[in-house]
Write an enzyme that holds these catalytic residues in place. Sequence first.
Site, PDB file in Angstrom:
ATOM      1  N   SER A   8      -1.817  -5.370  -9.912  1.00 38.39           N
ATOM      2  CA  SER A   8      -1.666  -6.672 -10.564  1.00 38.39           C
ATOM      3  C   SER A   8      -2.977  -7.442 -10.573  1.00 38.39           C
ATOM      4  O   SER A   8      -3.205  -8.282 -11.450  1.00 38.39           O
ATOM      5  CB  SER A   8      -0.612  -7.515  -9.837  1.00 38.39           C
ATOM      6  OG  SER A   8       0.685  -7.071 -10.120  1.00 38.39           O
ATOM      7  N   ASP A  62       4.043 -13.693 -16.489  1.00 38.34           N
ATOM      8  CA  ASP A  62       4.074 -13.573 -15.037  1.00 38.34           C
ATOM      9  C   ASP A  62       5.036 -14.610 -14.465  1.00 38.34           C
ATOM     10  O   ASP A  62       6.017 -14.965 -15.112  1.00 38.34           O
ATOM     11  CB  ASP A  62       2.645 -13.749 -14.502  1.00 38.34           C
ATOM     12  CG  ASP A  62       2.356 -12.888 -13.290  1.00 38.34           C
ATOM     13  OD1 ASP A  62       2.929 -13.173 -12.222  1.00 38.34           O
ATOM     14  OD2 ASP A  62       1.567 -11.931 -13.397  1.00 38.34           O
ATOM     15  N   HIS A  89       1.947 -15.524  -7.803  1.00 35.87           N
ATOM     16  CA  HIS A  89       1.346 -14.348  -8.431  1.00 35.87           C
ATOM     17  C   HIS A  89       0.641 -14.696  -9.742  1.00 35.87           C
ATOM     18  O   HIS A  89      -0.501 -14.283  -9.989  1.00 35.87           O
ATOM     19  CB  HIS A  89       2.464 -13.329  -8.666  1.00 35.87           C
ATOM     20  CG  HIS A  89       2.016 -11.964  -9.050  1.00 35.87           C
ATOM     21  ND1 HIS A  89       1.824 -11.577 -10.364  1.00 35.87           N
ATOM     22  CD2 HIS A  89       1.763 -10.865  -8.300  1.00 35.87           C
ATOM     23  CE1 HIS A  89       1.470 -10.307 -10.406  1.00 35.87           C
ATOM     24  NE2 HIS A  89       1.425  -9.846  -9.165  1.00 35.87           N
TER      25      HIS A  89
END
Length: 464
Positions: A399, A153, A219
Site C-alpha cells: 500500500s 482508500d 491509511h
Amino acid sequence: MKLLLTRTVLAATLFIPAFILQAEVDNYRLLLQRTDQVIVHFKEKPTEARALAFIKQGVTHGGYGVAAGKRQEVLEIGATLDIEDVKVLAEGLEDDPQVEFAEPDLLMQTMKVPNDPLYNEQWHYFEFKAGMNLPPAWDISVGSSKNVIAILDTGITEHSEISSRVLFGYDMIADPWMANDGDGVDNDPRDPGDSLQPGACGKSFGNPIPANVRKSSWHGTHVAGTIAANTNDNKGLSGVTWYDRVLIVRVLGRCGGYTSWIADGIRWAAGLPVYGLPINPNPANVINLSLGGTSLVCSQTYQDAIDEVVAAGVTVVVAAGNEQRNVALTTPANCKNVITVGAINRSGNRSWYSNYGTGIDIMAPGGETHFPGNGILSLYNSGLKSPLAESRKELQGTSMAAPHISGLIALSYEVNPNLTPAERKKILKETARPFASDSNCSTFRCGAGIADAGSFLRAVQNTQ
C-alpha cells in the site's frame, strides 16, 4: 576561427565499469547532455610555438589553467553538441603529440532537492539501492495542478502538509456502520476512523477478524502524503509530486469495502457516470488502489470498471498485497490493464510481506518497519479511534509502494499527456533498475525491476 563539427561524426562507445549499472549512467546523462567546450591537457613543458600552433588548428581559446604543472586549455567548439560527439572530437585532439588528454568540458547543473527538513529521512525517494531516483526526475517535472490523482482508500484526515492539494470527492460506503460516520453514500470523504474490536467483522473460515483490537489505520492519509505532501515548502516531509492535486474517494471503512463500492469509485473518479451521483468535476489522470482481497480471478465488476477508465486515458495503479503469496490470488492486483506494484525494502530486496509472481509489473519502496528508519515516512494522525492531531509515521506495505508509482505516473502526464496508459506502463517497465545480483528478487518473482523515476521521465520526454 572556431571548429565546427559536422553531424557525420560517429558516436563514441561509452565504457561502463562493471560496478556501475547502466541505469546509473542513464540518469547521469540527464544532466550532462550537451556542451560547447573541450578541456585539453598538454604534456609537461610543451613548446610555446607548438602549443600556439595547436590552438590555431581550428578551435578558439577559451581559457588557461595549470594542473599538476601542466598546461590546460579550454577550447570552444563553436557549436553546442551532444556529449558523445564531443568525446569523438576530444579523442581526435589526443592524436597530437603535445596533448596528454582531452575531454568534454561538462556543463554541471543542480538537481532539484526539496528543502523540507524531513526529506533526508525519506530514503525511498533518493537512495540508490531501493529509492525511486526522484531528484533527476524532478529536474524534468514536478507536476502540475492540472493533474489529478484519485486515492480510493479510507478517506483523509485534516493535515496542514496536504490540505491545499486535496479535492474532496465522494464517500462510496453505503453501510452506515461500516462508514462509521452516521450515514451512507455522501460527498464527505473525510476519514472518521476505522478502529475495531475483536470479532467485529464476523468470522472467516472459523477465525475472528481481526483477532485483536485494532486502532484506526489512517491509511488513506498516509497514502495521500506519499503522493502529494506539500514539497519544497521548508516544512515537514516531501511528496512525489509537488503540485498535482489528490482526489479523495472513500471506499474503505470498518472491515473494508465491497467490490461494488470500489468499482463505482473507479468510474466516478475518472469522470464517468455512476447512477445516483453527480459527474465528478475533477476527473483523475491516475487512480491509486492500495487495497485488495483474495480471489482466484479478477471479478468482471472490477475488470469492466478498469477497462472503461483505461479506455478514457486513466492509468490504474494497484498494490500487490501483503500476504507473502502469489499475486495471482489477490484482486484487483490480478486484473488486466493495471500496474501491479510489489514492495522492496531499504536494501533493495523484496519486503518479507510482499506478494510476488509473474503478475507483478514493477517494484517500489514499501519498506520494513522492524528497524526504525526503514519504513515509509508519510502523513498520519495521532488519534487511536477518531481523528485528533496531525502527525507523521513510518508504515510498511505494498500500500505504501503503490502511491510512489501513482505519483510518478502523474508526473509523466505533465511531461507527455498524449501517451496511453499501456504506453506509460511499458516505458515504466523498460526503464526499471535491474535487481542486484544478490537480490532475492528476479524478473520472474518481482517484475521488471525497481522503478527508476529519472530514467522513466527521460524516456517519456523522448517520446514526444
